[in-house]
Design a protein around this motif. Structure first.
Motif, short mmCIF file in Angstrom:
data_model
loop_
_atom_site.label_atom_id
_atom_site.label_comp_id
_atom_site.label_asym_id
_atom_site.label_seq_id
_atom_site.Cartn_x
_atom_site.Cartn_y
_atom_site.Cartn_z
N PRO A 4 0.82 -1.22 0.00
CA PRO A 4 0.00 0.00 0.00
C PRO A 4 0.85 1.26 0.00
O PRO A 4 1.95 1.29 0.54
CB PRO A 4 -0.81 -0.12 1.30
CG PRO A 4 0.01 -1.02 2.18
CD PRO A 4 0.70 -1.97 1.26
N THR A 5 0.31 2.28 -0.62
CA THR A 5 0.96 3.59 -0.65
C THR A 5 0.44 4.44 0.51
O THR A 5 -0.77 4.58 0.68
CB THR A 5 0.67 4.31 -1.97
OG1 THR A 5 1.12 3.51 -3.06
CG2 THR A 5 1.37 5.67 -2.01
N PRO A 6 1.34 5.00 1.34
CA PRO A 6 0.87 5.82 2.46
C PRO A 6 0.06 7.02 1.99
O PRO A 6 0.31 7.57 0.91
CB PRO A 6 2.18 6.27 3.14
CG PRO A 6 3.21 5.29 2.69
CD PRO A 6 2.81 4.87 1.30
N LEU A 7 -0.93 7.39 2.76
CA LEU A 7 -1.73 8.58 2.47
C LEU A 7 -1.12 9.77 3.18
O LEU A 7 -0.99 9.78 4.41
CB LEU A 7 -3.17 8.39 2.95
CG LEU A 7 -4.10 7.53 2.09
CD1 LEU A 7 -5.45 7.40 2.77
CD2 LEU A 7 -4.26 8.12 0.70
N SER A 8 -0.75 10.78 2.42
CA SER A 8 -0.14 11.96 3.02
C SER A 8 -1.15 12.72 3.87
O SER A 8 -2.30 12.92 3.47
CB SER A 8 0.38 12.88 1.90
OG SER A 8 0.94 14.06 2.42
N GLY A 9 -0.71 13.11 5.07
CA GLY A 9 -1.56 13.92 5.93
C GLY A 9 -2.40 13.15 6.91
O GLY A 9 -3.20 13.73 7.65
N PHE A 10 -2.24 11.80 6.93
CA PHE A 10 -3.00 10.96 7.85
C PHE A 10 -2.01 10.17 8.70
O PHE A 10 -1.65 9.04 8.35
CB PHE A 10 -3.94 10.03 7.08
CG PHE A 10 -5.02 10.75 6.33
CD1 PHE A 10 -6.28 10.91 6.89
CD2 PHE A 10 -4.77 11.27 5.07
CE1 PHE A 10 -7.28 11.58 6.19
CE2 PHE A 10 -5.76 11.95 4.37
CZ PHE A 10 -7.03 12.11 4.93
N PRO A 11 -1.53 10.75 9.78
CA PRO A 11 -0.44 10.13 10.55
C PRO A 11 -0.87 8.84 11.24
O PRO A 11 -1.99 8.73 11.75
CB PRO A 11 -0.06 11.21 11.57
CG PRO A 11 -1.32 12.00 11.76
CD PRO A 11 -1.98 12.01 10.41
#
Length: 449
Positions: A4-11
């Protein structure tokens, strides 16, 4: 399944980071409750038309839409729902809906996630945790609450210094001072001036001066005077004299604001010396603030921006017949934690709660290991049992990888059980009914890195 690719802005913190966050939340909660604030939680969604009342933030609201709705359709403001982007607007709605069941002044704290569709960057997220305190009155709210709340926040943040959190500076201003000063200059678009001044740290004095002329109706002399006011700061009452000298002629609104600002500075000098600083450039661009406004920075990490902000509001919670003025502050917990972890300021002594791993000599004897674990847990000691009856060396390495400090070995043929401190190598006889680890090892602790 592809990686999976991390979602930016969701720590998403790793376990040791989550322990740091939980410690911060526990300290905040305990401090708030010591001052009589009661915890509440509101729903995650609010009617879209209520969320869009807040001006510039409206473009950052996440709108909820059912999958079967037509793609690309514009949301109906009257019937749509959005995720709340702060805790103040839902709190105002909560007060209006429950006013008949609340005792005023109502003191509440609220710790929840919020969502904001802004561009992620250092310390700025699209999903993050906030911790708010507010006091709301029915009809009126005395000024002394505007003095009390920043001092409560100063105490809460000061309590975190023992784990390595840097000291803070709470920067304060008063909207009445700003509005009285601007109107004394002949400026009528007070909100426009405040929005421009609020951008001072981001775009600089020259660009703000140009904005004041282009968008707030100021001439060059008025713009220069606004910037001179914004340059005034200090932690003693000389600030008040400097504002009066700059203003020249006074007016009732300016006098009222300066009297309130002076009272806050005097109280802070006694209860939190050096923490609260009057800073006349603090504007808080949101238009519902009517009195004192606050912003808070970490000393040495000012480039992160404000980690705690808020102010006095008089008309946000109003049903037309009744008004519930309030004052509140909000800590950006995720912003604070991200800096603590990213800068290596704090650490957890271990990443799991377990203080003891009970070894398993063979699978037929697992019930004996489970019994020891149950006995230790009954006395408040966090324990786990080894996942397999591997060689003891492998079980010790498993405990070491998880950061568990003690391994428990069952006695054989009537011999006593033994517990091993795998950090020092010390191994001693132990009884599950009486043995207890040192307090420092019982639970994970958050300490300066």
């Amino acid at each position: 399944m592809a990686r999976p690719t991390p979602l930016s802005g969701f720590p998403e913190w790793l376990p040791d980071g989550r322990l740091v966050e939980q410690h911060v939340l526990d300290v905040l909660r305990r401090t708030f409750e010591l001052h009589g604030f009661v915890g509440i939680e509101t729903r995650a969604v609010e009617p879209l038309d209520q969320l869009l009342r807040k001006g510039e933030t409206s473009k950052e609201v996440y709108v909820l839409r059912r999958l079967q709705e037509e793609a690309g359709a514009e949301p109906d403001r009257a019937g749509s729902l959005g995720l709340h982007f702060d805790l103040t607007v839902p709190f105002a709605r909560y007060v209006l809906e429950n006013a008949g069941h609340l005792a005023f002044p109502f003191r509440r704290y609220q710790i929840q996630k919020v969502w904001r569709g802004e561009r992620p960057q250092d310390g700025r997220f699209r999903e993050f945790v906030q911790a708010d305190i507010d006091v709301v009155g029915a009809g009126t709210l005395p000024y002394h609450y505007e003095v009390e709340l920043p001092l409560v926040m100063a105490e809460a943040l000061g309590a975190l210094q023992e784990i390595g959190v840097p000291p803070v500076r709470i920067l304060v201003n008063n909207r009445k001072v700003a509005e009285g000063f601007y109107r004394g200059l002949g400026l009528t678009d007070v909100e426009g001036v405040l929005r421009s001044i609020d951008k001072l740290d981001k775009i600089g004095a020259d660009a703000v001066a140009a904005l004041l002329v282009a968008e707030a109706g100021a001439d060059e002399a008025q713009a220069r005077a606004c910037l001179e006011l914004a340059s005034i700061s200090g932690s003693d009452e000389s600030v008040i004299d400097r504002v009066r000298a700059l203003a020249g002629e006074s007016n009732d609104l300016l006098d009222e604001g300066l009297a309130e600002l002076g009272a806050l500075i005097r109280a802070a000098a006694v209860r939190a010396p050096g923490v609260v600083v009057a800073d006349l450039k603090i504007a808080r661009g949101l238009d519902y603030y009517t009195g004192t406004v606050y912003e808070t920075v970490l000393v040495g990490h000012e480039q992160l921006g404000s980690i705690c902000s808020g102010g006095r509001y008089d008309t946000l919670a109003s049903d037309g017949a009744n008004t519930y003025p309030g004052v509140g502050l909000s800590i950006g917990v995720s912003r604070l934690v991200s800096r603590l972890l990213g800068a290596g300021l704090v650490t957890a002594t271990r990443s799991v709660p377990s203080a003891v791993l009970v070894a398993v000599s063979n699978e037929d004897a697992r019930d004996r290991s489970d019994a020891v674990a149950t006995a230790l847990r009954s006395r408040g000691i966090p324990v786990e049992v080894a996942p397999s009856a591997a060689k003891f060396g492998k079980q010790i390495r498993h405990a070491d990888r998880r950061g568990i400090p003690f391994v428990w070995f069952l006695g054989e043929d009537g011999s006593a059980d033994q517990v091993k401190d795998i950090r020092s190598g010390d191994q001693v006889d132990a009884d599950a009914a009486t043995w207890t680890p040192d307090d420092a090892d019982l639970w994970p602790r958050v300490v300066p890195a």
